[in-house]
Design a protein around this motif. Sequence first.
Motif, mmCIF file in Angstrom:
data_model
loop_
_atom_site.group_PDB
_atom_site.id
_atom_site.type_symbol
_atom_site.label_atom_id
_atom_site.label_comp_id
_atom_site.label_asym_id
_atom_site.label_seq_id
_atom_site.Cartn_x
_atom_site.Cartn_y
_atom_site.Cartn_z
ATOM 1 N N LEU A 266 -0.397 -5.686 13.132
ATOM 2 C CA LEU A 266 -0.014 -5.167 11.653
ATOM 3 C C LEU A 266 1.891 -4.917 12.077
ATOM 4 N N PHE A 267 2.001 -3.679 12.991
ATOM 5 C CA PHE A 267 3.314 -3.456 12.908
ATOM 6 C C PHE A 267 3.743 -3.444 14.527
ATOM 7 N N HIS A 268 4.988 -4.475 14.754
ATOM 8 C CA HIS A 268 5.013 -4.238 15.841
ATOM 9 C C HIS A 268 6.387 -3.901 16.102
ATOM 10 N N MET A 311 7.668 6.570 -1.450
ATOM 11 C CA MET A 311 6.958 6.210 -0.337
ATOM 12 C C MET A 311 7.765 6.981 1.065
ATOM 13 N N SER A 312 7.388 7.554 2.148
ATOM 14 C CA SER A 312 7.725 7.457 3.428
ATOM 15 C C SER A 312 7.376 5.601 4.189
ATOM 16 N N GLN A 318 0.314 3.281 6.383
ATOM 17 C CA GLN A 318 -1.263 3.631 6.209
ATOM 18 C C GLN A 318 -1.881 2.597 5.029
ATOM 19 N N LEU A 319 -1.017 2.879 4.368
ATOM 20 C CA LEU A 319 -1.126 2.164 2.875
ATOM 21 C C LEU A 319 -1.956 0.445 3.540
ATOM 22 N N GLN A 323 -5.051 -1.177 2.936
ATOM 23 C CA GLN A 323 -5.358 -2.538 1.220
ATOM 24 C C GLN A 323 -6.109 -3.539 2.851
ATOM 25 N N TRP A 324 -4.979 -4.197 4.555
ATOM 26 C CA TRP A 324 -5.314 -5.366 4.617
ATOM 27 C C TRP A 324 -6.569 -5.255 5.178
ATOM 28 N N LYS A 325 -7.121 -4.140 5.863
ATOM 29 C CA LYS A 325 -8.130 -4.125 6.526
ATOM 30 C C LYS A 325 -9.711 -3.999 5.316
ATOM 31 N N ASN A 326 -9.354 -3.136 3.845
ATOM 32 C CA ASN A 326 -10.011 -3.882 3.134
ATOM 33 C C ASN A 326 -10.429 -4.733 2.263
#
Length: 375
Positions: A266-268, A311-312, A318-319, A323-326
Amino acid sequence: MKTYDCAIIGGGIAGLSLSIQLAQKGYEVVLLEKKRYPFHRVCGEYVSMETWDFIESLGVSLTHEQLPKIERLQLTTPKGKSLQAPLPLGGFGISRYRLDHLLFQQAKNVGVEVLEGHGVNHVKRLHCDIFEVKSGTTTLQARVTVGAFGKQSNLDQALQRKHKMKHRYSDFIGVKYHVEADLPEDLIGLHNFKEGYCGISKIEDHRYCMCYLTTATNLKKAGGSIHRMEQEILSENPYLRQFLGFKRLYEKPLAISQIDFSSKELFHKDIIMIGDAAGLIAPLSGNGMSMAFRSSNMLASLLERYFQDQMSWEVLKQLYAKQWKNEFGSRLKTGRILQGILKNTRWAYRTLELLTLFPWLTRQIILRTHGKPFL
C-alpha cells in the motif's frame, strides 16, 4: 517551483476520483496521465451499484447517460453447463472510454491540473513533507504523492516494488473487444474455458463489452496468435463459440500482458497506492472499478485530516492500511480462490454443479466479492 498539495500518478478511475474529491475540498492537485483522453482500457466495464451515488456526488451525472442496468449473472462451462443467479445489488454497464472521459472533464471543471501525455519516470521524497515528481522535462513538487497507475505500469519496475520482483502471479493476459450483439441487457455472463474465462455484458450505445482473461501459456500454445487461441481454446465453450462470431467494433483487440494478482504494498517509498496499484481483484468478481472508487474515497478523507494537521503521516499510513484490509481483504482473497477454480476446467464444472444444487452459495460468493453503498 509550485508545490501542490497532492500529485497523483495515473488518470484512471482511482486517480481521477481522488483528484476530484481533493479539489472539491479546496486542495491544489496535479494529475499526470501518460495517455490522452479519451482512450480505451482493457476492462470488463461492469460497475456495481454500490458506487452509483458516490459517482454522482463527484458531479458526474450517470442518470443522463441512460446506462443498462445489470441484475443477473450467468456462468457457463465448456461442457455447456449453465447457471443463472440474481445479483443482489446489481450493477450498470459503461465503457472505460466513456467513464474515464466523464471523470477527466469533471476533474478539470473543479480545478485539477491534468497533465496528459505525461508518463512519470522518477519519484523521490526530498524531505519529510515534499516529493519530487519527474515526467520527461517536467519536474514538480507535492506534499503527498499517490500511485494510481493501475494494474500494470513501468513505474512498478522502476520503483522495484516487491510484487514485481517475485513474478509469481504475472502469467496472465487480458483481451477486450466491443461487439454488436443481441443479448439480454440485464445479464452479465462469465464463460469458462481452459485456463481462463470471458465476461460479456452491455454498455452504452447498444454495444457489448467482451473481455477475457487467460494465461500466457494458452497464447504460446496458439503460436502467439489471439485469433487462433480463440478458435482452438475459447471455442470449446459452446456459448463462447457463438459470441466469437459477433461483429467486432475494433480493428484489432485491445490486449494487456503480465497482469499481476499477487499481494501489493500500500506504501512504497512513502508513495500511497490506490486502486489496482494497491491490489487487483480477479476480474470475474466484477468489482474492480467499485474498489477503485472506494479506495479513493477512503484516502481522500484521510488526506484531508492529514493536510489539516489532525493526524501524523505515520497515523495516516496505519489507518489507511487498516481500512484497506477491513474493506478489501476478504474480497481479494475470495477473488483469488475463484480465479484458481475457473482456471481449471474440471474444477469449474464441479463448482457449477455444486452451485446449481445449492443456489444460496452463489449469493454468498457474490456478497463476498462486493461491498455496500458507501455514500
